[in-house]
Design a protein around this motif. Structure first.
Motif, short mmCIF file in Angstrom:
data_model
loop_
_atom_site.label_atom_id
_atom_site.label_comp_id
_atom_site.label_asym_id
_atom_site.label_seq_id
_atom_site.Cartn_x
_atom_site.Cartn_y
_atom_site.Cartn_z
N MET A 109 0.82 -1.19 0.00
CA MET A 109 0.00 0.00 0.00
C MET A 109 0.86 1.25 0.00
O MET A 109 0.40 2.32 -0.31
N GLY A 110 2.16 1.12 0.30
CA GLY A 110 3.04 2.26 0.40
C GLY A 110 3.26 2.99 -0.90
O GLY A 110 3.63 4.15 -0.89
N ASP A 111 3.04 2.34 -2.05
CA ASP A 111 3.26 3.00 -3.32
C ASP A 111 2.04 3.77 -3.82
O ASP A 111 2.11 4.47 -4.80
N LYS A 112 0.91 3.65 -3.13
CA LYS A 112 -0.28 4.40 -3.50
C LYS A 112 -0.18 5.82 -2.97
O LYS A 112 0.39 6.05 -1.90
N PRO A 113 -0.79 6.79 -3.69
CA PRO A 113 -0.82 8.16 -3.16
C PRO A 113 -1.51 8.20 -1.80
O PRO A 113 -2.38 7.38 -1.52
N ILE A 114 -1.13 9.16 -0.99
CA ILE A 114 -1.63 9.24 0.39
C ILE A 114 -3.15 9.34 0.42
O ILE A 114 -3.79 8.75 1.29
#
Length: 127
Positions: free
Chosen positions: A1-6
């Motif tokens: 999930m870390g590569d998705k925009p905030i």
């Protein structure tokens, strides 16, 4: 999930939390609304945390289960998050029905709250 925009991370987390609360004990949903929040439920308008929780708590079913088919999130120019959900729900012994729901999320005092919420069952009259 870390590569998705905030905003996608926040929106997805909110959606998961909302439907877990709704399915388990919808009287607890007051925590995500504020007094200025608005809800449109099948065309009926409700404003304020108390009115929204009263409406959601009085829906005519005992058990409900939501299944999310898709969700989309966008940042708004005023630092809010717009979230759209498409899914299915099963209430009591009723047939499974499709639904659409839109949330506008705003960060107030380091907490994300729902300022606007619109819900419709995906029912079509082909008469």
């Amino acid at each position: 999930m870390g590569d998705k925009p905030i905003w996608e991370q926040i929106g997805s987390s909110f959606i998961q939390h909302y439907y877990q609360l709704f399915d388990a004990d919808r009287t607890q949903l007051g925590a995500i609304y504020i007094d200025a929040s608005c809800l449109t439920w099948e065309g009926q308008q409700f404003q304020g945390k108390a009115a929204i929780v009263e409406k959601l708590s009085s829906l005519p079913f005992q058990k409900i289960q939501h299944s999310i088919t898709a969700q989309d999130h966008q940042p708004t120019p005023d630092s809010c998050i717009l979230s759209m959900v498409v899914g299915q729900l099963k209430a009591d012994e009723d047939p499974i029905m499709g639904f659409h729901q839109i949330f506008l999320l705003k960060n107030i005092n380091d907490a994300w709250v729902c300022t606007n919420d619109m819900f419709r069952l995906a029912l079509h009259n082909f008469g």
